[in-house]
Design a protein around this motif. Structure first.
Motif, PDB file in Angstrom:
ATOM      1  N   GLU A   1       0.852  -1.187   0.000  1.00 29.21           N
ATOM      2  CA  GLU A   1       0.000   0.000   0.000  1.00 29.21           C
ATOM      3  C   GLU A   1       0.886   1.235   0.000  1.00 29.21           C
ATOM      4  N   LYS A   2       0.325   2.359  -0.417  1.00 30.61           N
ATOM      5  CA  LYS A   2       1.089   3.611  -0.419  1.00 30.61           C
ATOM      6  C   LYS A   2       1.519   4.001   0.996  1.00 30.61           C
ATOM      7  N   VAL A   3       0.677   3.687   1.959  1.00 33.14           N
ATOM      8  CA  VAL A   3       1.009   3.963   3.361  1.00 33.14           C
ATOM      9  C   VAL A   3       0.760   2.694   4.168  1.00 33.14           C
ATOM     10  N   GLU A   4       1.808   2.208   4.810  1.00 26.48           N
ATOM     11  CA  GLU A   4       1.698   1.020   5.662  1.00 26.48           C
ATOM     12  C   GLU A   4       1.995   1.407   7.111  1.00 26.48           C
ATOM     13  N   THR A   5       1.396   0.667   8.037  1.00 26.26           N
ATOM     14  CA  THR A   5       1.525   0.990   9.457  1.00 26.26           C
ATOM     15  C   THR A   5       1.988  -0.234  10.239  1.00 26.26           C
ATOM     16  N   PHE A   6       2.968  -0.016  11.131  1.00 25.78           N
ATOM     17  CA  PHE A   6       3.467  -1.120  11.958  1.00 25.78           C
ATOM     18  C   PHE A   6       3.682  -0.654  13.393  1.00 25.78           C
ATOM     19  N   ASN A   7       3.278  -1.498  14.342  1.00 29.66           N
ATOM     20  CA  ASN A   7       3.636  -1.294  15.742  1.00 29.66           C
ATOM     21  C   ASN A   7       5.071  -1.748  15.970  1.00 29.66           C
ATOM     22  N   LEU A   8       5.809  -0.992  16.791  1.00 28.54           N
ATOM     23  CA  LEU A   8       7.150  -1.402  17.197  1.00 28.54           C
ATOM     24  C   LEU A   8       7.204  -1.444  18.722  1.00 28.54           C
ATOM     25  N   GLY A   9       7.220  -2.643  19.241  1.00 25.18           N
ATOM     26  CA  GLY A   9       7.308  -2.853  20.683  1.00 25.18           C
ATOM     27  C   GLY A   9       7.819  -4.258  20.930  1.00 25.18           C
ATOM     28  N   THR A  10       7.772  -4.676  22.184  1.00 27.68           N
ATOM     29  CA  THR A  10       8.208  -6.032  22.521  1.00 27.68           C
ATOM     30  C   THR A  10       7.043  -6.996  22.653  1.00 27.68           C
ATOM     31  N   GLY A  11       5.847  -6.442  22.852  1.00 29.43           N
ATOM     32  CA  GLY A  11       4.681  -7.275  23.109  1.00 29.43           C
ATOM     33  C   GLY A  11       4.455  -7.565  24.576  1.00 29.43           C
ATOM     34  N   THR A  12       5.316  -7.024  25.422  1.00 22.69           N
ATOM     35  CA  THR A  12       5.209  -7.248  26.871  1.00 22.69           C
ATOM     36  C   THR A  12       5.077  -5.917  27.596  1.00 22.69           C
ATOM     37  N   GLY A  13       4.139  -5.848  28.517  1.00 26.19           N
ATOM     38  CA  GLY A  13       3.962  -4.638  29.309  1.00 26.19           C
ATOM     39  C   GLY A  13       4.677  -4.741  30.647  1.00 26.19           C
ATOM     40  N   SER A  14       5.270  -3.646  31.084  1.00 20.77           N
ATOM     41  CA  SER A  14       5.934  -3.578  32.393  1.00 20.77           C
ATOM     42  C   SER A  14       5.447  -2.337  33.111  1.00 20.77           C
ATOM     43  N   SER A  15       5.171  -2.475  34.403  1.00 18.83           N
ATOM     44  CA  SER A  15       4.720  -1.328  35.178  1.00 18.83           C
ATOM     45  C   SER A  15       5.909  -0.444  35.561  1.00 18.83           C
ATOM     46  N   VAL A  16       5.608   0.777  35.970  1.00 19.96           N
ATOM     47  CA  VAL A  16       6.672   1.701  36.388  1.00 19.96           C
ATOM     48  C   VAL A  16       7.492   1.082  37.522  1.00 19.96           C
ATOM     49  N   LEU A  17       6.813   0.517  38.497  1.00 22.38           N
ATOM     50  CA  LEU A  17       7.545  -0.068  39.630  1.00 22.38           C
ATOM     51  C   LEU A  17       8.356  -1.288  39.204  1.00 22.38           C
ATOM     52  N   GLU A  18       7.838  -2.065  38.263  1.00 22.07           N
ATOM     53  CA  GLU A  18       8.599  -3.215  37.772  1.00 22.07           C
ATOM     54  C   GLU A  18       9.888  -2.758  37.076  1.00 22.07           C
ATOM     55  N   VAL A  19       9.820  -1.656  36.345  1.00 21.64           N
ATOM     56  CA  VAL A  19      11.018  -1.136  35.684  1.00 21.64           C
ATOM     57  C   VAL A  19      12.024  -0.647  36.723  1.00 21.64           C
ATOM     58  N   ILE A  20      11.536   0.060  37.732  1.00 21.31           N
ATOM     59  CA  ILE A  20      12.426   0.540  38.802  1.00 21.31           C
ATOM     60  C   ILE A  20      13.133  -0.632  39.474  1.00 21.31           C
ATOM     61  N   HIS A  21      12.378  -1.664  39.821  1.00 18.84           N
ATOM     62  CA  HIS A  21      12.964  -2.806  40.529  1.00 18.84           C
ATOM     63  C   HIS A  21      13.920  -3.593  39.627  1.00 18.84           C
TER      64      HIS A  21
END
Length: 337
Positions: free
Chosen positions: A257-277
């Motif tokens: 298509e003239k314009v294509e769209t893609f998500n870029l992530g890991t597929g995993t969510g982490s909370s703020v506190l989980e990142v801190i720890h």
């Protein structure tokens, strides 16, 4: 092949310049140094052995944009990072965001579509989804009303690109990032915000090294595992590589298509506190933080479904949250040494 990278001395831009040069592209960087340092050019050169061509241009100045493209009419592709990007700041100063993020996009596209090849990679954001109704978020998720002027500029930007592509030679890939973190493993480039960081990880590393007294955690009463917001944190090197893959797709005319769209992530969510720890575990440093009121513009949670990028682009993340945090800490220590 000459590729222009706007905002190419910024966090994501500089890492993408490295990956482009590693793949043999000739890179021309545009940056106005409003949120970046000229020293990043040296870091790119140390990693790749080559310093990219650099132009100090404010893309809000239409004449400067026109002059640039007259000199670089042999450009085959452009990756557009140049934009203001802080959710909180955009709420307080919306006109800055509309001028900087919309006007500059229009001026760049006006010149690009006049070239023989108008291949355009747009730095978009998961903020276009607003508070998505289901997790993980697919590219087909409905675009909700923006939660901030920043998010709105990304929604409007995508609409502009689609409208232009419909009636011109423009071909584009919209890359919707989740939350980029980390630094190049060499520690020659990384995230170095000017002033007080607006993003979580540089605030964590600055607090750990003693530059900040403590980290503010915006709300602990969200309906999540520990009450703090959840995000999908992706290593900036993985993210940068996706831009090269997307650009090559356009150059090889593989886009469907003239314009294509893609998500870029890991597929995993982490909370703020989980990142801190997680940071405390990999660094051995204690991070002082306090719980404060929720921040206007924040969504509860956002993490990606990345099936489309994996299946169509052949791209996948290779680096973990811990890898990203370790590289960010290595970078912070080098910067402050």
């Amino acid at each position: 092949m000459k590729v222009v990278v706007t905002g190419g001395l910024g966090f994501i831009g500089s890492h993408t310049v490295v990956e482009l040069q590693n793949q043999g592209f000739e890179v021309v960087v545009i940056d106005n140094l409003s949120n970046a340092s000229i020293s990043v050019l040296d870091g790119i050169e140390k990693i790749t052995g080559k310093k990219p061509f650099f132009e100090n241009i404010d893309l809000r100045e239409k004449g400067s944009v026109q002059n640039f493209f007259q000199k670089h009419s042999d450009t085959v592709g452009l990756i557009h990072f140049a934009a203001s990007k802080a959710v909180g700041e955009s709420v307080g100063n919306p006109l800055l965001y509309y001028e900087n993020n919309i006007n500059t996009l229009v001026y760049v596209l006006q010149e690009l579509i006049a070239l023989p090849q108008a291949n355009f990679i747009f730095s978009s954001s998961c903020t276009v989804y607003g508070q998505a109704e289901t997790m993980p978020i697919t590219e087909d998720a409905s675009v909700q009303p923006a939660m901030s002027p920043y998010g709105n500029t990304k929604q409007i930007g995508e609409e502009i690109i689609k409208d232009v592509a419909r009636v011109t030679n423009l071909s584009s890939v919209l890359l919707r990032y989740f939350n980029p973190i980390g630094a190049h493993p060499s520690a020659e480039i990384g995230e170095l915000p000017l002033g007080v960081p607006q993003n979580l990880v540089p605030f964590i590393t600055q607090a750990a090294i003693g530059l900040r007294k403590e980290l503010s955690v915006f709300g602990n009463d969200y309906p999540t595992v520990d009450g703090t917001c959840i995000r999908d944190y992706i290593h900036v090197v993985d993210l940068a590589k996706a831009h090269v893959v997307a650009l090559q797709r356009l150059l090889d005319k593989q886009n469907l298509e003239k314009v294509e769209t893609f998500n870029l992530g890991t597929g995993t969510g982490s909370s703020v506190l989980e990142v801190i720890h997680a940071f405390e575990k990999i660094s051995g440093q204690k991070v002082q933080y306090k719980i404060v009121d929720r921040r206007e513009g924040d969504v509860v949670q956002a993490y990606a479904n990345t099936d489309k990028a994996r299946e169509i682009l052949g791209w996948n993340t290779e680096l973990s949250l811990e890898d990203a945090l370790a590289s960010a800490w290595k970078w912070e220590q080098k910067v402050r040494s």
